[in-house]
Design a protein around this motif. Sequence first.
Motif, short mmCIF file in Angstrom:
data_model
loop_
_atom_site.label_atom_id
_atom_site.label_comp_id
_atom_site.label_asym_id
_atom_site.label_seq_id
_atom_site.Cartn_x
_atom_site.Cartn_y
_atom_site.Cartn_z
N ILE A 1 9.22 7.04 -7.11
CA ILE A 1 8.80 6.28 -8.28
C ILE A 1 9.25 7.03 -9.52
CG2 ILE A 1 6.82 5.48 -9.63
CD1 ILE A 1 5.42 4.84 -7.02
N ASP A 2 10.07 6.37 -10.32
CA ASP A 2 10.60 6.96 -11.55
C ASP A 2 11.30 8.28 -11.27
OD1 ASP A 2 11.01 6.36 -14.20
OD2 ASP A 2 9.22 7.41 -14.91
N GLY A 3 12.05 8.31 -10.16
CA GLY A 3 12.86 9.48 -9.83
C GLY A 3 12.12 10.60 -9.13
N GLU A 4 10.85 10.40 -8.79
CA GLU A 4 10.05 11.46 -8.17
C GLU A 4 9.52 11.01 -6.82
OE1 GLU A 4 5.96 14.04 -9.07
OE2 GLU A 4 6.64 12.51 -10.49
N SER A 5 9.71 11.84 -5.81
CA SER A 5 9.16 11.55 -4.49
C SER A 5 7.64 11.67 -4.55
CB SER A 5 9.71 12.52 -3.45
OG SER A 5 9.04 12.33 -2.20
N ILE A 6 6.95 10.70 -3.93
CA ILE A 6 5.48 10.73 -3.97
C ILE A 6 4.87 11.19 -2.66
CG2 ILE A 6 5.49 8.86 -5.66
CD1 ILE A 6 4.46 7.00 -3.45
N LEU A 7 5.71 11.48 -1.66
CA LEU A 7 5.18 11.87 -0.36
C LEU A 7 4.73 13.33 -0.36
CD1 LEU A 7 7.63 10.04 2.06
CD2 LEU A 7 5.50 9.24 1.04
N SER B 1 0.83 -1.21 0.00
CA SER B 1 0.00 0.00 0.00
C SER B 1 0.86 1.26 0.00
CB SER B 1 -0.94 0.01 1.21
OG SER B 1 -1.87 -1.06 1.13
N ILE B 2 1.95 1.24 0.75
CA ILE B 2 2.85 2.39 0.78
C ILE B 2 3.61 2.52 -0.54
CG2 ILE B 2 4.96 3.29 1.85
CD1 ILE B 2 3.86 2.26 4.53
N ALA B 3 4.14 1.40 -1.03
CA ALA B 3 4.88 1.42 -2.29
C ALA B 3 3.99 1.82 -3.46
CB ALA B 3 5.50 0.05 -2.55
N GLY B 4 2.68 1.50 -3.36
CA GLY B 4 1.75 1.80 -4.43
C GLY B 4 1.03 3.12 -4.28
N ALA B 5 1.49 3.97 -3.40
CA ALA B 5 0.95 5.32 -3.22
C ALA B 5 -0.50 5.30 -2.74
CB ALA B 5 1.07 6.13 -4.51
N LEU B 6 -0.86 4.25 -1.97
CA LEU B 6 -2.20 4.16 -1.39
C LEU B 6 -2.22 4.52 0.08
CD1 LEU B 6 -3.18 0.76 -3.06
CD2 LEU B 6 -4.13 3.01 -3.64
N LEU B 7 -1.05 4.51 0.71
CA LEU B 7 -0.93 4.77 2.14
C LEU B 7 0.39 5.48 2.41
CD1 LEU B 7 -2.04 4.09 5.06
CD2 LEU B 7 -0.60 2.05 4.97
N GLU B 8 0.34 6.53 3.23
CA GLU B 8 1.57 7.26 3.55
C GLU B 8 2.30 6.57 4.71
OE1 GLU B 8 1.96 11.33 4.18
OE2 GLU B 8 1.40 11.89 2.13
N PRO B 9 3.62 6.51 4.66
CA PRO B 9 4.37 5.97 5.79
C PRO B 9 4.40 6.96 6.94
CG PRO B 9 5.89 6.81 4.15
CD PRO B 9 4.51 6.94 3.56
N SER B 10 4.69 6.47 8.13
CA SER B 10 4.87 7.37 9.26
C SER B 10 6.13 8.20 9.08
CB SER B 10 4.95 6.56 10.56
OG SER B 10 3.78 5.79 10.74
N SER C 1 -0.89 15.72 -3.33
CA SER C 1 -2.34 15.79 -3.15
C SER C 1 -2.99 14.48 -3.60
CB SER C 1 -2.92 16.94 -3.95
OG SER C 1 -2.83 16.66 -5.35
N PRO C 2 -4.17 14.17 -3.09
CA PRO C 2 -4.88 12.95 -3.54
C PRO C 2 -5.06 12.91 -5.06
CG PRO C 2 -5.92 13.81 -1.57
CD PRO C 2 -4.90 14.82 -1.99
N ASP C 3 -5.35 14.04 -5.68
CA ASP C 3 -5.54 14.07 -7.13
C ASP C 3 -4.24 13.74 -7.86
OD1 ASP C 3 -7.17 14.74 -9.52
OD2 ASP C 3 -5.72 16.36 -9.74
N THR C 4 -3.13 14.29 -7.37
CA THR C 4 -1.82 14.01 -7.98
C THR C 4 -1.47 12.54 -7.84
OG1 THR C 4 -1.03 16.26 -7.57
CG2 THR C 4 0.64 14.57 -7.92
N LEU C 5 -1.74 11.97 -6.66
CA LEU C 5 -1.45 10.56 -6.43
C LEU C 5 -2.33 9.66 -7.31
CD1 LEU C 5 -0.99 10.43 -2.56
CD2 LEU C 5 0.78 10.27 -4.31
N SER C 6 -3.57 10.06 -7.50
CA SER C 6 -4.46 9.29 -8.37
C SER C 6 -3.93 9.26 -9.80
CB SER C 6 -5.87 9.91 -8.35
OG SER C 6 -6.73 9.20 -9.21
N LYS C 7 -3.46 10.41 -10.29
CA LYS C 7 -2.89 10.47 -11.64
C LYS C 7 -1.60 9.67 -11.72
CE LYS C 7 -4.93 14.96 -12.80
NZ LYS C 7 -4.68 16.40 -13.03
#
Length: 226
Positions: free
Chosen positions: A67-73, A52-61, A76-82
């Motif tokens: 992913i592909d050189g870009e931090s996902i933390l 879930s964390i690796a797949g951008a579904l859950l944030e780590p503590s 926004s929810p919309d950005t993560l969905s895209k």
Amino acid sequence: MNNRLILRNITRTFRDGTANRTVLDQLNLEVAAGELVAVMGPSGSGKSTFLSIAGALLEPSSGQVEIDGESILGKSPDTLSKLRLHKIGFIFQNANLIPYLKVEEQLRLVASLAGIHKADAAYRARQLIEQMGLSHRSSAYPDKLSGGERQRVAVARALMNDPAVLYADEPTASLDSARGQDVVSLIAQQVKAEGTSAVMVTHDERILSLCDRVLLLKDGRLKEHP
């Protein structure tokens, strides 16, 4: 070597009654382009949380996911969905195909959601269907497919948008040995051919020889499988 997936010092803590429970503890992982990594571990070891964390579904503590050189933390929810739509492919234990769509339509729907031109989507769909050995089934509905065929459609669908990272969650659990080998062999071939970084959570020791590395999730960290 191009690592399209990087997890650095990932910790995830949950509140359990009056105490905190640490599921992942300073976990680290780098997966190169074209590499298929298997992750094993007993029930309750944190595999679902890890995916879930690796797949951008859950944030780590705490920690960092790239992913592909870009931090996902902090996105926004919309950005993560895209990001999930364009950069990540998911394969689940059950194919989860849409019952009223034919095989090719399953793939073209994903491309449509991502805004891919119809002609490009049609070419990509036909290419993947052929590579999966399903050309003769492109107009079939899911209920007319075998379990192995449905799972191959699911693999093709996950690859439709040429994701940087591919996650497979127990993809052989509902298949017999021969069909399970076939599906994972196809995943491994496509990962190599397309330069995808792939992680497969599995209990199936029959398919480990098809993976580049096998890791064990234990005590919140990933270790080399003995």
